[in-house]
Scaffold this motif. Structure first.
Motif, PDB file in Angstrom:
ATOM      1  N   LEU A   1      -2.744  -5.321  -2.597  1.00 53.32           N
ATOM      2  CA  LEU A   1      -3.310  -3.974  -2.621  1.00 53.32           C
ATOM      3  C   LEU A   1      -4.816  -4.027  -2.374  1.00 53.32           C
ATOM      4  CD1 LEU A   1      -2.511  -1.046  -2.958  1.00 53.32           C
ATOM      5  CD2 LEU A   1      -2.810  -1.294  -5.414  1.00 53.32           C
ATOM      6  N   TYR A   2      -5.482  -4.978  -2.997  1.00 54.55           N
ATOM      7  CA  TYR A   2      -6.920  -5.168  -2.778  1.00 54.55           C
ATOM      8  C   TYR A   2      -7.200  -5.473  -1.310  1.00 54.55           C
ATOM      9  CZ  TYR A   2     -11.449  -7.458  -2.700  1.00 54.55           C
ATOM     10  OH  TYR A   2     -12.738  -7.832  -2.367  1.00 54.55           O
TER      11      TYR A   2
ATOM     12  N   LEU B   1       0.819  -1.206   0.000  1.00 53.59           N
ATOM     13  CA  LEU B   1       0.000   0.000   0.000  1.00 53.59           C
ATOM     14  C   LEU B   1       0.859   1.264   0.000  1.00 53.59           C
ATOM     15  CD1 LEU B   1      -3.013   0.999   0.241  1.00 53.59           C
ATOM     16  CD2 LEU B   1      -2.500   1.319   2.665  1.00 53.59           C
ATOM     17  N   VAL B   2       1.876   1.297   0.843  1.00 57.00           N
ATOM     18  CA  VAL B   2       2.740   2.480   0.930  1.00 57.00           C
ATOM     19  C   VAL B   2       3.495   2.697  -0.381  1.00 57.00           C
ATOM     20  CG1 VAL B   2       4.780   3.434   2.084  1.00 57.00           C
ATOM     21  CG2 VAL B   2       2.934   2.451   3.447  1.00 57.00           C
ATOM     22  N   LEU B   3       4.020   1.624  -0.957  1.00 58.51           N
ATOM     23  CA  LEU B   3       4.745   1.760  -2.228  1.00 58.51           C
ATOM     24  C   LEU B   3       3.837   2.253  -3.351  1.00 58.51           C
ATOM     25  CD1 LEU B   3       6.966  -1.434  -2.070  1.00 58.51           C
ATOM     26  CD2 LEU B   3       7.786   0.936  -2.082  1.00 58.51           C
ATOM     27  N   PHE B   4       2.587   1.798  -3.345  1.00 61.10           N
ATOM     28  CA  PHE B   4       1.663   2.197  -4.412  1.00 61.10           C
ATOM     29  C   PHE B   4       1.091   3.595  -4.180  1.00 61.10           C
ATOM     30  CE2 PHE B   4      -2.495   2.385  -6.485  1.00 61.10           C
ATOM     31  CZ  PHE B   4      -2.129   2.079  -7.786  1.00 61.10           C
ATOM     32  N   GLU B   5       0.529   3.826  -3.006  1.00 62.41           N
ATOM     33  CA  GLU B   5      -0.176   5.079  -2.744  1.00 62.41           C
ATOM     34  C   GLU B   5       0.753   6.266  -2.495  1.00 62.41           C
ATOM     35  OE1 GLU B   5      -3.325   5.677  -3.095  1.00 62.41           O
ATOM     36  OE2 GLU B   5      -3.996   3.619  -3.353  1.00 62.41           O
ATOM     37  N   TYR B   6       1.807   6.049  -1.736  1.00 61.18           N
ATOM     38  CA  TYR B   6       2.659   7.168  -1.334  1.00 61.18           C
ATOM     39  C   TYR B   6       3.896   7.332  -2.211  1.00 61.18           C
ATOM     40  CZ  TYR B   6      -0.270   7.241   2.795  1.00 61.18           C
ATOM     41  OH  TYR B   6      -1.343   7.313   3.634  1.00 61.18           O
TER      42      TYR B   6
END
Length: 193
Positions: free
Chosen positions: A176-177, A148-153
Motif C-alpha cells: 500500500l505504501y 490499493l483497490v482492495l483498500f481504497e475502493y
C-alpha cells in the motif's frame, strides 16, 4: 459459519440445492464485484466476464467451501485470482486493440470521488483528472494495484486484504505504501500534484 454473515447462510442453502440462493448472492454482489474487477482490469467487458466466472466458481465450490471469515473476503479472493490469471494470459498472448481501451466509466468515477459539477469546463477538467488517476492506478504492478483497490475502493481491512492476496499484514502495508508512492510520483510527473 460466521453467525452474522447471511451470505454464508445462502451458501449453505446453495449446497442444499437452492438455486435461488445463488441468485440472491449474485444480486447482492454483482455490482460491487463488477466495479472491483473494472478497477483491476481497466476493461468493462473483461470485468463482466470475470464477474460471471467468479459466480461460476462460487457455484462449483458450494459443497467444498468451509466458511471462515467474511464471505466478501472469500469472494474477492476468487475474483483476484481470476484477474491474475487473465493478466498472465494477456502477457503470453499480446494483442493490439483497434478500439479505445479506456471504458466510458469516467462519469461514475467523477460522481463517486469528485462530486458533480454543472459547469462544463470544470466537469471536463475533473473527467480528465479522473482519467489520469485511473490510468496511473492501472499502470501499477499487479500486487500493488490489487492492494490499493482492495483498500481504497473495497474498504477491506489489512487483515482481509492479506487473506485475499495470501500474504502477511506487513506485506499489505508495504504494498500500500509503495502503491501510493508510485501514484504520487506518476501524478507529479504529469503535473497533477
Amino acid at each position: 459459519m460466521t453467525p452474522s454473515d447471511p451470505d454464508w447462510e445462502l451458501m449453505a442453502r446453495l449446497a442444499q440445492g437452492s438455486d435461488q440462493a445463488l441468485s440472491t448472492l449474485m444480486e447482492r454482489w454483482q455490482e460491487k464485484l463488477f466495479s472491483f474487477l473494472c478497477r483491476l482490469t481497466g476493461n468493462e467487458e473483461s470485468a463482466a466476464d470475470l464477474a460471471q466466472e467468479t459466480f461460476v466458481r462460487v457455484y462449483e465450490a458450494r459443497h467444498k467451501v468451509r466458511p471462515t471469515g467474511r464471505f466478501s473476503t472469500w469472494l474477492f479472493t476468487i475474483a483476484t485470482n481470476l484477474s491474475r490469471n487473465l493478466a498472465r494470459w494477456r502477457r503470453r498472448h499480446p494483442t493490439i486493440s483497434l478500439e479505445d481501451p479506456i471504458d466510458e466509466d469516467s462519469s461514475a468515477c467523477l460522481e463517486e470521488h469528485l462530486g458533480s459539477e454543472s459547469h462544463p469546463g470544470t466537469r471536463l477538467e475533473r473527467e480528465e483528472l479522473c482519467e489520469q488517476v485511473r490510468s496511473a492506478v492501472l499502470s501499477l504492478p499487479g500486487p500493488l494495484k490489487e492492494t490499493l483497490v482492495l483498500f481504497e475502493y473495497e474498504e477491506l481491512s489489512y487483515e482481509e486484504i492479506a487473506q485475499v492476496l495470501g500474504c502477511s499484514r506487513k506485506i499489505v502495508e508495504m504494498r500500500l505504501y509503495r502503491a501510493r508512492k508510485s501514484l504520487r510520483k506518476a501524478l507529479t510527473r504529469k503535473g497533477l500534484l
